[in-house]
Design a protein around this motif. Sequence first.
Motif, PDB file in Angstrom:
ATOM      1  N   ILE A  28       0.893  -1.137  -0.046  1.00 54.55           N
ATOM      2  CA  ILE A  28       0.031   0.110  -0.023  1.00 54.55           C
ATOM      3  C   ILE A  28       1.042   1.200   0.051  1.00 54.55           C
ATOM      4  O   ILE A  28       0.670   1.947  -0.796  1.00 54.55           O
ATOM      5  CB  ILE A  28      -0.992   0.227   0.974  1.00 54.55           C
ATOM      6  CG1 ILE A  28      -2.069  -1.100   0.852  1.00 54.55           C
ATOM      7  CG2 ILE A  28      -1.621   1.251   1.492  1.00 54.55           C
ATOM      8  CD1 ILE A  28      -2.798  -1.317   2.128  1.00 54.55           C
ATOM      9  N   ALA A  29       2.108   1.191   0.926  1.00 54.66           N
ATOM     10  CA  ALA A  29       2.682   2.456   0.870  1.00 54.66           C
ATOM     11  C   ALA A  29       3.565   2.817  -0.410  1.00 54.66           C
ATOM     12  O   ALA A  29       3.976   3.924  -0.607  1.00 54.66           O
ATOM     13  CB  ALA A  29       3.904   2.243   2.186  1.00 54.66           C
ATOM     14  N   LEU A  30       3.822   1.556  -0.955  1.00 59.45           N
ATOM     15  CA  LEU A  30       4.589   1.429  -2.380  1.00 59.45           C
ATOM     16  C   LEU A  30       3.676   1.888  -3.598  1.00 59.45           C
ATOM     17  O   LEU A  30       4.048   2.089  -4.653  1.00 59.45           O
ATOM     18  CB  LEU A  30       5.364   0.223  -2.679  1.00 59.45           C
ATOM     19  CG  LEU A  30       6.511   0.010  -1.911  1.00 59.45           C
ATOM     20  CD1 LEU A  30       6.853  -1.462  -1.734  1.00 59.45           C
ATOM     21  CD2 LEU A  30       7.563   1.061  -2.165  1.00 59.45           C
ATOM     22  N   GLY A  31       2.351   1.933  -3.169  1.00 56.22           N
ATOM     23  CA  GLY A  31       1.228   2.107  -4.245  1.00 56.22           C
ATOM     24  C   GLY A  31       1.251   1.045  -5.250  1.00 56.22           C
ATOM     25  O   GLY A  31       0.818   1.064  -6.303  1.00 56.22           O
ATOM     26  N   ARG A  32       1.271  -0.227  -4.802  1.00 52.00           N
ATOM     27  CA  ARG A  32       0.943  -1.618  -5.433  1.00 52.00           C
ATOM     28  C   ARG A  32      -0.268  -2.366  -4.759  1.00 52.00           C
ATOM     29  O   ARG A  32      -0.355  -2.173  -3.645  1.00 52.00           O
ATOM     30  CB  ARG A  32       2.365  -2.507  -5.094  1.00 52.00           C
ATOM     31  CG  ARG A  32       3.704  -1.928  -5.840  1.00 52.00           C
ATOM     32  CD  ARG A  32       4.638  -2.927  -5.578  1.00 52.00           C
ATOM     33  NE  ARG A  32       5.916  -2.328  -6.033  1.00 52.00           N
ATOM     34  CZ  ARG A  32       6.945  -2.637  -5.512  1.00 52.00           C
ATOM     35  NH1 ARG A  32       7.005  -3.663  -4.707  1.00 52.00           N
ATOM     36  NH2 ARG A  32       8.242  -2.191  -6.065  1.00 52.00           N
ATOM     37  N   PRO A  33      -0.824  -2.972  -5.848  1.00 56.83           N
ATOM     38  CA  PRO A  33      -1.995  -3.644  -5.068  1.00 56.83           C
ATOM     39  C   PRO A  33      -1.602  -4.678  -4.049  1.00 56.83           C
ATOM     40  O   PRO A  33      -0.580  -5.367  -4.261  1.00 56.83           O
ATOM     41  CB  PRO A  33      -2.729  -4.489  -6.405  1.00 56.83           C
ATOM     42  CG  PRO A  33      -1.896  -3.999  -7.506  1.00 56.83           C
ATOM     43  CD  PRO A  33      -0.619  -3.265  -7.159  1.00 56.83           C
ATOM     44  N   ALA A  34      -2.377  -4.708  -2.883  1.00 54.59           N
ATOM     45  CA  ALA A  34      -2.143  -5.521  -1.775  1.00 54.59           C
ATOM     46  C   ALA A  34      -2.892  -6.676  -1.647  1.00 54.59           C
ATOM     47  O   ALA A  34      -4.015  -6.622  -1.985  1.00 54.59           O
ATOM     48  CB  ALA A  34      -2.199  -4.633  -0.538  1.00 54.59           C
ATOM     49  N   ALA A  35      -2.217  -7.772  -1.335  1.00 54.84           N
ATOM     50  CA  ALA A  35      -3.186  -9.323  -1.167  1.00 54.84           C
ATOM     51  C   ALA A  35      -3.706  -9.027   0.285  1.00 54.84           C
ATOM     52  O   ALA A  35      -3.134  -9.328   1.178  1.00 54.84           O
ATOM     53  CB  ALA A  35      -2.091 -10.346  -1.124  1.00 54.84           C
ATOM     54  N   LEU A  36      -5.126  -9.082   0.096  1.00 53.02           N
ATOM     55  CA  LEU A  36      -5.847  -8.823   1.658  1.00 53.02           C
ATOM     56  C   LEU A  36      -6.873 -10.044   1.651  1.00 53.02           C
ATOM     57  O   LEU A  36      -7.527  -9.793   2.727  1.00 53.02           O
ATOM     58  CB  LEU A  36      -6.616  -7.440   1.474  1.00 53.02           C
ATOM     59  CG  LEU A  36      -5.840  -6.111   1.159  1.00 53.02           C
ATOM     60  CD1 LEU A  36      -6.704  -4.981   1.126  1.00 53.02           C
ATOM     61  CD2 LEU A  36      -4.585  -6.073   2.328  1.00 53.02           C
ATOM     62  N   ALA A  37      -7.046 -10.635   1.017  1.00 53.29           N
ATOM     63  CA  ALA A  37      -7.874 -12.138   1.170  1.00 53.29           C
ATOM     64  C   ALA A  37      -7.368 -12.892   2.153  1.00 53.29           C
ATOM     65  O   ALA A  37      -6.230 -13.446   1.983  1.00 53.29           O
ATOM     66  CB  ALA A  37      -8.141 -12.583  -0.335  1.00 53.29           C
ATOM     67  N   PRO A  38      -8.132 -13.578   3.098  1.00 47.28           N
ATOM     68  CA  PRO A  38      -7.745 -14.673   4.039  1.00 47.28           C
ATOM     69  C   PRO A  38      -7.395 -15.868   3.237  1.00 47.28           C
ATOM     70  O   PRO A  38      -7.904 -16.236   2.289  1.00 47.28           O
ATOM     71  CB  PRO A  38      -8.959 -14.895   4.893  1.00 47.28           C
ATOM     72  CG  PRO A  38      -9.851 -13.793   4.593  1.00 47.28           C
ATOM     73  CD  PRO A  38      -9.516 -13.140   3.336  1.00 47.28           C
ATOM     74  N   THR A  39      -6.095 -16.349   3.584  1.00 44.07           N
ATOM     75  CA  THR A  39      -5.871 -17.776   3.123  1.00 44.07           C
ATOM     76  C   THR A  39      -6.026 -18.952   4.077  1.00 44.07           C
ATOM     77  O   THR A  39      -5.659 -19.879   3.721  1.00 44.07           O
ATOM     78  CB  THR A  39      -4.392 -17.722   2.744  1.00 44.07           C
ATOM     79  OG1 THR A  39      -3.567 -17.230   3.732  1.00 44.07           O
ATOM     80  CG2 THR A  39      -4.026 -16.610   1.519  1.00 44.07           C
ATOM     81  N   THR A  40      -6.098 -18.612   5.343  1.00 38.11           N
ATOM     82  CA  THR A  40      -6.429 -19.582   6.030  1.00 38.11           C
ATOM     83  C   THR A  40      -7.833 -19.315   7.091  1.00 38.11           C
ATOM     84  O   THR A  40      -8.204 -18.010   7.161  1.00 38.11           O
ATOM     85  CB  THR A  40      -5.242 -20.146   7.485  1.00 38.11           C
ATOM     86  OG1 THR A  40      -5.566 -20.974   8.023  1.00 38.11           O
ATOM     87  CG2 THR A  40      -5.023 -18.811   7.881  1.00 38.11           C
TER      88      THR A  40
END
Length: 426
Positions: free
Chosen positions: A314-326
């Motif tokens: 987010i701070a770098l302006g890139r899409p962040a992976a926010l979906a739970p994986t467990t």
Amino acid sequence: MTLPGVLLLDAAGPEAGFLATAAAARGHQVHAATTAAAYTGYGPELRGLLAGRVVTDFDRPGRALDEIAAYARRHGVGAVLTVNEYLTGLTAHLCAELGLPGNDPASARAARDKAAMAETFTMAGVRTPYTVLVRDQAGLRAALADPRVGFPCVVKPPSAAGSAGVTVVAGPAGAAEAARAAVGMYASGGDPHILVQAYAAGTEYSIESLTQDGTTTHLAVTRKQVTAGPKRVETGHSLPVRLPPAVEAAVYRETEAAVRAAGIRHGASHTEVIVGEDGRCTVIELGARLAAGQIGVLIQHALGIDVWAALLDIALGRPAALAPTTRRYATVRFVTSPRAGRLTSLSGFPATGPGVPFVRLRAAIGSTVHEPGANSHRLGSFVVTGLDAAEVEERADAQLRRIRIEVEPHHDEPGPVPGRPARTDR
Ligand SMILES: Nc1ncnc2c1ncn2[C@@H]1O[C@H](COP(=O)(O)OP(=O)(O)OP(=O)(O)O)[C@@H](O)[C@H]1O
Ligand SMILES: [Mg+2]
């Protein structure tokens, strides 16, 4: 290709350490803006991670902004972050100055100063406790007589954190001491005003959210365990909590309105709410940062979301992976001393292992300890994880009961048996 540098405002503490580690692991040069005094407390591991540092004085924010911005430009910094509540405003101003993804500097005070926060939230229609800014004794008397405040009420400093100086006041008799405790937070300067606030009854939760390009994703609802009585000190956090759908909708609605009002556009927020018996949600406060108290660790282990990587993206302006994986459950317990004095022994503290991913013991034998009155009085903490909420809570409580703490009263303080260690189960 050279990756952009990552600059942390104050790199002390476990959360900043996780961020620094994540950034370095991805090949970024990691820099810290720090005070000279704070840097002396950085351990060898953190110092080893840092490519450089800019020593500044955060108490002079105008000058700090110029010094840090100049340093960031010289070192190719492409992301500025903080997990320090006190530095969220400076971080917003720096991001704006450097043209990096960050929060609206014009609204940043609303996320830091609880007087500005109450005003901003009220104007934005966020349900928040009725709040009076008190400047003197006459103002205190008027606030206590204001039927919109009533009793119990809450007396707190406008811009402290960690529950320091916050008192729940049951009636007029307790108000003067509560006001002294709140003003005491300014012993070393600052704004000597205090806030008197209506009391919101109910169950406390926090909402951990990440906002990217103005779109907010709620990662989890956390149940806060807090002591009763005049000093509300956190004793633990657990997540994820599943609220009834109508309550969850109300909580998210208020949280989103609060996040917007506080100018959060790119970054984490930690919103503390109280849900009443009628299901209505009141926002107590919001921090423009990731939650402290190991909530990031809980999210990582319960939901499999790498919050440190997400914050960096987010701070770098890139899409962040926010979906739970467990889909697991995690809780943290804070270990506190039953009384003030000198810590003479502490045993039974858990070690990291299966189902216990994080342990932090920060009190040294021989050090002065306090009855819990603020988060800074914690002796340590540990995290327990597993698949089933009830089992995890039981295991954490059993682990806590195994901890033995011995405290010797200071000679100038009254103790239960003067001169002899007091033994407890906590
Ligand atoms: N208006 C209120 N109604 C009910 N309880 C309150 C209110 N304000 C504060 N409290 C209680 O006091 C605690 C600390 O207050 P608050 O969150 O405002 O202070 P803080 O110093 O920012 O705390 P922290 O940094 O630990 O979150 C809250 O978690 C809550 O238990
Ligand atoms: Mg709080």
